[in-house]
Design a protein around this motif. Sequence first.
Motif, PDB file in Angstrom:
ATOM      1  N   LYS A  71      68.338  61.909  41.862  1.00 19.63           N
ATOM      2  CA  LYS A  71      68.976  62.404  43.081  1.00 19.63           C
ATOM      3  C   LYS A  71      68.053  62.189  44.274  1.00 19.63           C
ATOM      4  CE  LYS A  71      68.842  66.596  44.383  1.00 19.63           C
ATOM      5  NZ  LYS A  71      69.148  68.034  44.602  1.00 19.63           N
ATOM      6  N   PRO A  72      68.631  61.960  45.444  1.00 20.77           N
ATOM      7  CA  PRO A  72      67.797  61.818  46.634  1.00 20.77           C
ATOM      8  C   PRO A  72      67.326  63.184  47.128  1.00 20.77           C
ATOM      9  CG  PRO A  72      70.101  61.581  47.214  1.00 20.77           C
ATOM     10  CD  PRO A  72      70.051  61.744  45.724  1.00 20.77           C
ATOM     11  N   TYR A  73      66.074  63.253  47.530  1.00 21.09           N
ATOM     12  CA  TYR A  73      65.514  64.463  48.127  1.00 21.09           C
ATOM     13  C   TYR A  73      64.654  64.008  49.293  1.00 21.09           C
ATOM     14  CZ  TYR A  73      62.450  68.521  48.758  1.00 21.09           C
ATOM     15  OH  TYR A  73      61.734  69.567  49.306  1.00 21.09           O
ATOM     16  N   LYS A  74      65.128  64.309  50.513  1.00 19.31           N
ATOM     17  CA  LYS A  74      64.474  63.775  51.710  1.00 19.31           C
ATOM     18  C   LYS A  74      64.442  62.245  51.591  1.00 19.31           C
ATOM     19  CE  LYS A  74      61.907  68.040  52.561  1.00 19.31           C
ATOM     20  NZ  LYS A  74      60.603  68.694  52.721  1.00 19.31           N
ATOM     21  N   ASN A  75      63.255  61.641  51.555  1.00 20.71           N
ATOM     22  CA  ASN A  75      63.230  60.176  51.466  1.00 20.71           C
ATOM     23  C   ASN A  75      62.762  59.655  50.111  1.00 20.71           C
ATOM     24  OD1 ASN A  75      60.611  61.070  51.776  1.00 20.71           O
ATOM     25  ND2 ASN A  75      59.944  59.305  52.988  1.00 20.71           N
ATOM     26  N   GLU A 102      72.916  59.380  48.451  1.00 17.66           N
ATOM     27  CA  GLU A 102      72.985  60.333  49.555  1.00 17.66           C
ATOM     28  C   GLU A 102      74.363  60.300  50.213  1.00 17.66           C
ATOM     29  OE1 GLU A 102      71.958  63.307  51.851  1.00 17.66           O
ATOM     30  OE2 GLU A 102      70.328  62.420  50.684  1.00 17.66           O
ATOM     31  N   LYS A 103      74.873  59.101  50.454  1.00 18.86           N
ATOM     32  CA  LYS A 103      76.148  58.933  51.151  1.00 18.86           C
ATOM     33  C   LYS A 103      77.335  59.384  50.298  1.00 18.86           C
ATOM     34  CE  LYS A 103      78.730  55.683  54.000  1.00 18.86           C
ATOM     35  NZ  LYS A 103      78.768  54.319  54.595  1.00 18.86           N
ATOM     36  N   ARG A 116      68.854  55.041  46.754  1.00 24.89           N
ATOM     37  CA  ARG A 116      68.667  56.380  47.338  1.00 24.89           C
ATOM     38  C   ARG A 116      69.745  56.683  48.373  1.00 24.89           C
ATOM     39  NH1 ARG A 116      63.844  56.317  51.157  1.00 24.89           N
ATOM     40  NH2 ARG A 116      65.466  55.231  52.329  1.00 24.89           N
ATOM     41  N   ASP A 117      69.969  55.732  49.278  1.00 30.18           N
ATOM     42  CA  ASP A 117      70.915  55.960  50.364  1.00 30.18           C
ATOM     43  C   ASP A 117      72.365  55.982  49.873  1.00 30.18           C
ATOM     44  OD1 ASP A 117      68.634  55.939  51.860  1.00 30.18           O
ATOM     45  OD2 ASP A 117      68.966  53.967  52.762  1.00 30.18           O
TER      46      ASP A 117
END
Length: 257
Positions: free
Chosen positions: A151-155, A129-130, A125-126
């Motif tokens: 895809k990441p969405y919030k956490n 995001e990065k 996830r991270d």
Amino acid sequence: MRSIWTGSISFGLINIPVKLFSAVQTSTLDLDMLDKKDHANIKFKRINENTGKEVSYADIVKGYKIEDKYVVLDDEDFEEAAAVKSKTIDILSFALEKEIDSLYYEQPYYLEPDKGAAKAYALLRDAMEKTGKVGVTSFVLRNKEALAILKPYKNVIVLNRIRFEQEIRDTKDLKLPAISKKTTAKELDMANQLVEQLTEKFDISAYKDDYSKNLLAIIKNKSKGKKAIAPKLEVVHKQNDDLMEMLKASLEKKKSS
């Protein structure tokens, strides 16, 4: 929430056990169809068009019409066509989300890490995001192969099912205006100004589906004997052929509001 699928995300040599949950819920009211005369429930029957008799579900088969004849399919035919059952969401590649047109998006799901998978889940996830990347994946849901992005969405990691290219209709049969060479620089500049005036940060919470809430209020009032009042029809004025005049009027209206 109740999971609808369990499996794992395959990420290089890493397997991340996950549970799949639907990310959406309907906001429409569940209305029944009734007979106007006595308000009895309407029931549907499976009728043989030749005999007019009702057919039990056990006696129904599926077929595909070729020319004037049906090719009847049995369970073995469907099993042969079904994708090989798999409990893995395979990440095929990573891509920039902006490269995937919104036309392809179909259905979002939430992925939750299963026992012992929290660290690997957070890492994927991270990393997405990065880097600003999404994972292009394939997996099997209900015996059918599906294409999706992660895809990441919030956490949370969202699995968004997307359509295959062959599922998108061609636009060749639509009557569309050609790219105009007659648009003047002044018209385009004024249109750009209007776009800029109307531009604001998108906030989904500012938009509400009020239809079901309003309908439920009407239903409750009607149950108490209160009559609904239909809103007045909003008049839509005819489009003015003078684009410059309409653009100027639109800009002035926005300034005065």
